[in-house]
Write an enzyme that holds these catalytic residues in place. Structure first.
Site, short mmCIF file in Angstrom:
data_model
loop_
_atom_site.label_atom_id
_atom_site.label_comp_id
_atom_site.label_asym_id
_atom_site.label_seq_id
_atom_site.Cartn_x
_atom_site.Cartn_y
_atom_site.Cartn_z
N LYS A 198 -5.29 -138.28 52.68
CA LYS A 198 -6.75 -138.28 52.53
C LYS A 198 -7.28 -139.67 52.22
O LYS A 198 -8.31 -140.11 52.77
CB LYS A 198 -7.16 -137.30 51.43
CG LYS A 198 -8.67 -137.28 51.11
CD LYS A 198 -9.50 -136.79 52.28
CE LYS A 198 -11.00 -136.89 51.99
NZ LYS A 198 -11.45 -136.00 50.92
N LYS A 268 -15.34 -144.08 44.57
CA LYS A 268 -14.16 -143.54 43.88
C LYS A 268 -12.97 -143.45 44.82
O LYS A 268 -11.85 -143.82 44.47
CB LYS A 268 -14.51 -142.15 43.31
CG LYS A 268 -13.38 -141.47 42.54
CD LYS A 268 -12.65 -140.43 43.37
CE LYS A 268 -13.57 -139.28 43.72
NZ LYS A 268 -12.84 -138.20 44.48
#
Length: 336
Positions: A198, A268
Protein backbone atom coordinates in the site's frame (compact mmCIF):
# COMPACT_ATOMS: atom_id res chain seq x y z
CA UNK A 1 -34.54 -35.56 -21.36
CA UNK A 2 -35.50 -37.12 -18.03
CA UNK A 3 -31.80 -37.52 -17.14
CA UNK A 4 -31.15 -33.90 -18.09
CA UNK A 5 -33.96 -32.62 -15.85
CA UNK A 6 -32.72 -34.80 -12.99
CA UNK A 7 -29.21 -33.39 -13.44
CA UNK A 8 -30.50 -29.81 -13.42
CA UNK A 9 -32.54 -30.43 -10.25
CA UNK A 10 -29.49 -31.97 -8.59
CA UNK A 11 -27.35 -28.94 -9.45
CA UNK A 12 -30.03 -26.55 -8.17
CA UNK A 13 -30.30 -28.44 -4.89
CA UNK A 14 -26.52 -28.37 -4.50
CA UNK A 15 -26.42 -24.61 -5.10
CA UNK A 16 -29.30 -24.03 -2.69
CA UNK A 17 -27.60 -26.19 -0.07
CA UNK A 18 -24.32 -24.35 -0.46
CA UNK A 19 -26.08 -20.98 -0.22
CA UNK A 20 -27.96 -22.10 2.91
CA UNK A 21 -24.74 -23.34 4.54
CA UNK A 22 -23.01 -20.06 3.72
CA UNK A 23 -25.82 -18.05 5.31
CA UNK A 24 -25.78 -20.31 8.37
CA UNK A 25 -22.04 -19.76 8.79
CA UNK A 26 -22.53 -16.01 8.52
CA UNK A 27 -25.30 -16.03 11.12
CA UNK A 28 -23.13 -18.02 13.54
CA UNK A 29 -20.09 -15.78 13.02
CA UNK A 30 -19.88 -12.59 15.09
CA UNK A 31 -18.05 -9.80 13.24
CA UNK A 32 -16.85 -6.57 14.82
CA UNK A 33 -15.99 -3.27 13.15
CA UNK A 34 -14.09 -0.44 14.87
CA UNK A 35 -13.81 2.94 13.12
CA UNK A 36 -16.84 4.20 11.21
CA UNK A 37 -15.26 7.15 9.43
CA UNK A 38 -15.17 7.94 5.71
CA UNK A 39 -13.68 4.57 4.74
CA UNK A 40 -14.90 2.37 7.58
CA UNK A 41 -18.54 3.38 7.20
CA UNK A 42 -18.83 2.07 3.65
CA UNK A 43 -17.05 -1.19 4.39
CA UNK A 44 -19.11 -1.84 7.53
CA UNK A 45 -22.33 -1.29 5.58
CA UNK A 46 -21.22 -3.81 2.96
CA UNK A 47 -20.59 -6.42 5.65
CA UNK A 48 -24.15 -5.86 6.87
CA UNK A 49 -25.50 -6.14 3.33
CA UNK A 50 -23.63 -9.43 2.92
CA UNK A 51 -25.55 -10.85 5.88
CA UNK A 52 -22.94 -10.83 8.63
CA UNK A 53 -23.96 -10.37 12.27
CA UNK A 54 -22.16 -7.08 12.89
CA UNK A 55 -21.13 -5.34 16.12
CA UNK A 56 -19.76 -1.80 15.73
CA UNK A 57 -17.83 0.75 17.79
CA UNK A 58 -16.52 4.26 17.18
CA UNK A 59 -15.38 7.03 19.50
CA UNK A 60 -18.20 9.12 17.99
CA UNK A 61 -21.33 7.28 19.11
CA UNK A 62 -23.51 9.21 16.66
CA UNK A 63 -21.79 7.37 13.81
CA UNK A 64 -23.26 4.13 15.06
CA UNK A 65 -26.89 5.20 14.82
CA UNK A 66 -27.36 4.33 11.15
CA UNK A 67 -25.76 0.92 11.69
CA UNK A 68 -27.99 0.07 14.62
CA UNK A 69 -30.99 1.15 12.54
CA UNK A 70 -29.78 -1.22 9.80
CA UNK A 71 -29.52 -4.17 12.17
CA UNK A 72 -26.04 -3.95 13.71
CA UNK A 73 -25.31 -4.03 17.44
CA UNK A 74 -23.56 -1.15 19.19
CA UNK A 75 -20.68 -2.02 21.56
CA UNK A 76 -20.14 0.25 24.55
CA UNK A 77 -16.36 -0.15 24.38
CA UNK A 78 -13.54 -1.84 22.49
CA UNK A 79 -13.39 -4.42 25.26
CA UNK A 80 -17.10 -5.24 24.95
CA UNK A 81 -16.71 -5.67 21.22
CA UNK A 82 -13.55 -7.75 21.57
CA UNK A 83 -15.20 -10.17 23.97
CA UNK A 84 -18.16 -10.66 21.62
CA UNK A 85 -16.65 -11.34 18.18
CA UNK A 86 -14.84 -14.00 16.18
CA UNK A 87 -13.53 -11.61 13.51
CA UNK A 88 -12.78 -7.91 13.95
CA UNK A 89 -12.03 -5.17 11.43
CA UNK A 90 -10.32 -1.91 12.37
CA UNK A 91 -10.25 1.17 10.12
CA UNK A 92 -8.29 3.82 12.00
CA UNK A 93 -6.39 7.08 11.31
CA UNK A 94 -2.90 5.60 11.67
CA UNK A 95 -0.30 3.51 13.53
CA UNK A 96 -0.71 5.14 16.95
CA UNK A 97 -4.45 4.51 17.04
CA UNK A 98 -4.12 0.92 15.77
CA UNK A 99 -1.46 0.18 18.38
CA UNK A 100 -3.59 1.66 21.17
CA UNK A 101 -6.70 -0.27 20.07
CA UNK A 102 -4.68 -3.48 20.08
CA UNK A 103 -2.18 -3.13 22.93
CA UNK A 104 -3.90 -0.56 25.15
CA UNK A 105 -5.65 -1.33 28.41
CA UNK A 106 -8.72 -3.48 27.67
CA UNK A 107 -7.73 -3.50 24.03
CA UNK A 108 -8.31 -6.21 21.47
CA UNK A 109 -5.38 -8.41 22.41
CA UNK A 110 -6.58 -8.70 26.00
CA UNK A 111 -10.23 -9.31 25.09
CA UNK A 112 -10.39 -11.33 21.85
CA UNK A 113 -10.60 -15.09 22.34
CA UNK A 114 -7.86 -17.44 21.13
CA UNK A 115 -8.43 -18.26 17.48
CA UNK A 116 -10.01 -14.88 16.72
CA UNK A 117 -9.05 -13.07 13.51
CA UNK A 118 -8.16 -9.37 13.25
CA UNK A 119 -8.08 -7.53 9.91
CA UNK A 120 -6.49 -4.10 10.25
CA UNK A 121 -7.65 -2.02 7.27
CA UNK A 122 -5.61 0.99 8.38
CA UNK A 123 -2.84 2.34 6.16
CA UNK A 124 -0.19 1.56 8.71
CA UNK A 125 3.51 1.27 9.49
CA UNK A 126 4.75 -2.25 8.65
CA UNK A 127 7.02 -2.01 11.70
CA UNK A 128 4.09 -1.25 14.00
CA UNK A 129 1.99 -4.01 12.45
CA UNK A 130 4.77 -6.54 13.04
CA UNK A 131 5.22 -5.33 16.61
CA UNK A 132 1.51 -5.78 17.32
CA UNK A 133 1.60 -9.17 15.57
CA UNK A 134 4.11 -10.47 18.12
CA UNK A 135 1.60 -9.78 20.90
CA UNK A 136 -1.24 -11.24 18.81
CA UNK A 137 0.59 -14.51 18.26
CA UNK A 138 1.32 -14.81 21.97
CA UNK A 139 -2.44 -14.42 22.60
CA UNK A 140 -3.43 -16.88 19.86
CA UNK A 141 -4.93 -14.17 17.62
CA UNK A 142 -4.44 -14.14 13.84
CA UNK A 143 -3.56 -10.63 12.63
CA UNK A 144 -3.69 -9.57 8.99
CA UNK A 145 -2.69 -6.14 7.82
CA UNK A 146 -5.21 -5.38 5.09
CA UNK A 147 -4.96 -1.76 3.88
CA UNK A 148 -7.37 -0.82 1.11
CA UNK A 149 -7.17 1.31 -2.02
CA UNK A 150 -10.19 2.87 -3.68
CA UNK A 151 -11.21 5.82 -1.52
CA UNK A 152 -14.58 6.45 0.13
CA UNK A 153 -16.46 5.83 -3.13
CA UNK A 154 -14.83 2.42 -3.46
CA UNK A 155 -15.56 1.65 0.18
CA UNK A 156 -19.26 2.29 -0.45
CA UNK A 157 -19.46 0.45 -3.77
CA UNK A 158 -17.21 -2.47 -2.81
CA UNK A 159 -14.75 -1.56 -5.58
CA UNK A 160 -11.64 -1.80 -3.42
CA UNK A 161 -8.23 -3.38 -3.71
CA UNK A 162 -7.25 -5.01 -0.41
CA UNK A 163 -3.56 -5.75 0.15
CA UNK A 164 -3.16 -8.68 2.56
CA UNK A 165 -0.18 -9.42 4.78
CA UNK A 166 -0.22 -12.44 7.09
CA UNK A 167 -0.04 -16.21 7.23
CA UNK A 168 -1.04 -17.58 3.83
CA UNK A 169 -2.73 -20.74 5.07
CA UNK A 170 -4.80 -18.76 7.56
CA UNK A 171 -5.70 -16.24 4.88
CA UNK A 172 -6.99 -19.02 2.61
CA UNK A 173 -9.05 -20.31 5.52
CA UNK A 174 -10.54 -17.00 6.68
CA UNK A 175 -10.20 -14.63 3.72
CA UNK A 176 -13.59 -15.18 2.06
CA UNK A 177 -15.21 -12.53 4.27
CA UNK A 178 -13.14 -9.89 2.47
CA UNK A 179 -15.18 -10.45 -0.69
CA UNK A 180 -17.95 -8.51 1.05
CA UNK A 181 -15.90 -5.30 1.08
CA UNK A 182 -13.55 -5.48 -1.92
CA UNK A 183 -13.42 -6.79 -5.47
CA UNK A 184 -9.61 -7.17 -5.63
CA UNK A 185 -8.38 -9.12 -2.60
CA UNK A 186 -4.63 -9.52 -3.07
CA UNK A 187 -2.43 -11.68 -0.84
CA UNK A 188 1.01 -10.01 -0.82
CA UNK A 189 3.09 -11.88 1.78
CA UNK A 190 3.77 -12.24 5.48
CA UNK A 191 2.39 -9.80 8.04
CA UNK A 192 3.42 -6.23 7.19
CA UNK A 193 3.61 -6.97 3.46
CA UNK A 194 0.13 -5.57 2.87
CA UNK A 195 1.20 -2.16 4.11
CA UNK A 196 4.49 -2.32 2.24
CA UNK A 197 2.44 -2.77 -0.96
CA UNK A 198 0.00 0.00 0.00
CA UNK A 199 2.78 2.44 0.86
CA UNK A 200 4.62 1.65 -2.38
CA UNK A 201 1.37 2.28 -4.27
CA UNK A 202 0.61 5.55 -2.47
CA UNK A 203 4.19 6.77 -2.49
CA UNK A 204 4.34 6.19 -6.26
CA UNK A 205 1.11 8.10 -6.70
CA UNK A 206 2.28 11.01 -4.56
CA UNK A 207 5.73 11.16 -6.15
CA UNK A 208 4.39 10.96 -9.71
CA UNK A 209 2.19 13.98 -9.01
CA UNK A 210 5.29 16.01 -8.08
CA UNK A 211 7.01 14.94 -11.29
CA UNK A 212 3.94 15.82 -13.38
CA UNK A 213 3.85 19.32 -11.91
CA UNK A 214 7.53 19.78 -12.79
CA UNK A 215 7.16 18.72 -16.43
CA UNK A 216 3.87 20.55 -16.95
CA UNK A 217 5.32 23.87 -15.76
CA UNK A 218 8.46 23.30 -17.84
CA UNK A 219 6.42 22.68 -21.00
CA UNK A 220 4.02 25.57 -20.44
CA UNK A 221 6.86 27.99 -19.69
CA UNK A 222 8.57 26.79 -22.88
CA UNK A 223 5.55 27.99 -24.83
CA UNK A 224 3.11 25.05 -25.12
CA UNK A 225 -0.51 25.57 -24.11
CA UNK A 226 -1.51 23.31 -21.16
CA UNK A 227 -4.39 21.67 -23.05
CA UNK A 228 -2.16 20.71 -25.99
CA UNK A 229 0.68 19.67 -23.70
CA UNK A 230 -1.55 17.44 -21.58
CA UNK A 231 -3.01 15.83 -24.71
CA UNK A 232 0.51 15.15 -26.03
CA UNK A 233 1.65 13.62 -22.72
CA UNK A 234 -1.35 11.29 -22.68
CA UNK A 235 -0.32 9.80 -26.03
CA UNK A 236 3.10 8.64 -24.82
CA UNK A 237 3.83 5.21 -23.29
CA UNK A 238 3.01 6.25 -19.73
CA UNK A 239 0.15 8.44 -20.86
CA UNK A 240 -1.52 5.54 -22.64
CA UNK A 241 -1.62 3.77 -19.28
CA UNK A 242 -3.87 6.68 -18.24
CA UNK A 243 -1.42 7.85 -15.60
CA UNK A 244 -2.40 11.44 -16.26
CA UNK A 245 -6.18 11.11 -16.33
CA UNK A 246 -6.37 11.49 -12.57
CA UNK A 247 -5.14 15.08 -12.63
CA UNK A 248 -8.01 16.22 -14.87
CA UNK A 249 -10.57 17.02 -12.22
CA UNK A 250 -8.16 18.42 -9.61
CA UNK A 251 -4.80 19.89 -10.61
CA UNK A 252 -5.71 20.97 -14.14
CA UNK A 253 -8.86 22.69 -12.90
CA UNK A 254 -7.36 24.01 -9.66
CA UNK A 255 -10.23 22.31 -7.79
CA UNK A 256 -9.15 20.82 -4.45
CA UNK A 257 -12.27 21.01 -2.31
CA UNK A 258 -14.02 18.92 -1.20
CA UNK A 259 -11.10 16.51 -0.97
CA UNK A 260 -11.21 13.00 -2.36
CA UNK A 261 -8.04 12.16 -0.42
CA UNK A 262 -7.14 14.86 2.09
CA UNK A 263 -3.60 16.25 2.11
CA UNK A 264 -3.24 15.55 5.85
CA UNK A 265 -3.91 11.84 5.23
CA UNK A 266 -1.62 11.66 2.18
CA UNK A 267 1.13 13.33 4.23
CA UNK A 268 0.84 10.53 6.77
CA UNK A 269 1.19 7.91 4.02
CA UNK A 270 4.20 9.66 2.51
CA UNK A 271 5.86 9.92 5.94
CA UNK A 272 5.30 6.20 6.53
CA UNK A 273 6.78 5.46 3.08
CA UNK A 274 9.92 7.44 3.84
CA UNK A 275 10.25 5.76 7.23
CA UNK A 276 10.04 2.38 5.50
CA UNK A 277 12.68 3.41 2.96
CA UNK A 278 15.00 4.63 5.75
CA UNK A 279 14.66 1.32 7.55
CA UNK A 280 15.92 -0.44 4.42
CA UNK A 281 18.54 2.19 3.45
CA UNK A 282 16.73 3.18 0.23
CA UNK A 283 17.33 6.74 -1.04
CA UNK A 284 14.13 8.64 -1.87
CA UNK A 285 15.19 12.03 -3.22
CA UNK A 286 12.05 12.82 -5.20
CA UNK A 287 9.76 11.61 -2.44
CA UNK A 288 11.65 13.81 0.02
CA UNK A 289 11.15 16.74 -2.31
CA UNK A 290 7.44 15.92 -2.48
CA UNK A 291 7.36 15.78 1.30
CA UNK A 292 8.90 19.26 1.49
CA UNK A 293 6.05 20.53 -0.67
CA UNK A 294 3.54 18.76 1.57
CA UNK A 295 5.01 20.51 4.61
CA UNK A 296 4.76 23.87 2.86
CA UNK A 297 1.15 23.20 1.85
CA UNK A 298 0.24 22.09 5.38
CA UNK A 299 1.82 25.24 6.82
CA UNK A 300 -0.57 27.20 4.63
CA UNK A 301 -3.52 25.40 6.19
CA UNK A 302 -4.23 23.13 3.23
CA UNK A 303 -4.54 19.94 5.29
CA UNK A 304 -8.23 19.55 4.47
CA UNK A 305 -7.75 20.21 0.74
CA UNK A 306 -7.18 17.40 -1.74
CA UNK A 307 -3.75 15.78 -1.75
CA UNK A 308 -3.10 17.11 -5.25
CA UNK A 309 -3.09 20.68 -3.90
CA UNK A 310 0.71 20.82 -3.24
CA UNK A 311 1.18 20.61 -7.01
CA UNK A 312 0.12 24.26 -7.03
CA UNK A 313 3.41 25.15 -5.30
CA UNK A 314 5.36 24.16 -8.43
CA UNK A 315 3.10 26.41 -10.47
CA UNK A 316 3.98 29.28 -8.13
CA UNK A 317 7.72 28.58 -8.30
CA UNK A 318 7.60 28.54 -12.09
CA UNK A 319 5.36 31.59 -12.30
CA UNK A 320 2.91 29.68 -14.48
CA UNK A 321 -0.89 29.49 -14.35
CA UNK A 322 -2.40 26.15 -15.35
CA UNK A 323 -6.18 26.23 -15.36
CA UNK A 324 -8.56 24.32 -17.60
CA UNK A 325 -12.33 24.31 -17.46
CA UNK A 326 -14.27 21.09 -16.94
CA UNK A 327 -15.33 21.27 -20.61
CA UNK A 328 -11.72 21.59 -21.77
CA UNK A 329 -10.73 18.59 -19.67
CA UNK A 330 -13.57 16.52 -21.10
CA UNK A 331 -12.69 17.55 -24.61
CA UNK A 332 -9.20 16.15 -24.14
CA UNK A 333 -10.57 12.92 -22.68
CA UNK A 334 -12.99 12.64 -25.61
CA UNK A 335 -10.08 12.93 -28.02
CA UNK A 336 -8.62 9.72 -26.55
Amino acid sequence: MRNTNTYIRTIRRAVQCRTRLTQERKSLMKVGFIGLGGMGSGMAHNLLKAGYDLIVFDLDRDRGTEFVDAGATWAESIADLGRSVDIVFTSLPGPAQMKEVGLGENGLISTLHRGAVWYDLTTNSPTVVREVDVACRAAGIELFDAPVSGGPKGAKSGKLAIYIGGDKDSFEQHGSILDAIGDKVLYVGEVGAGNVAKLVHNCASITIRAAIAEVMTMGVKAGVEPESLWHAMRQGAIGRARTFDRIGDRYLQGAYEPASFALALADKDLRLSLELAEEHDVPMRLAELAQADFKEALSRGWGGRDSQSPMELQNERAGVTIKLSADEVQSVLDRG
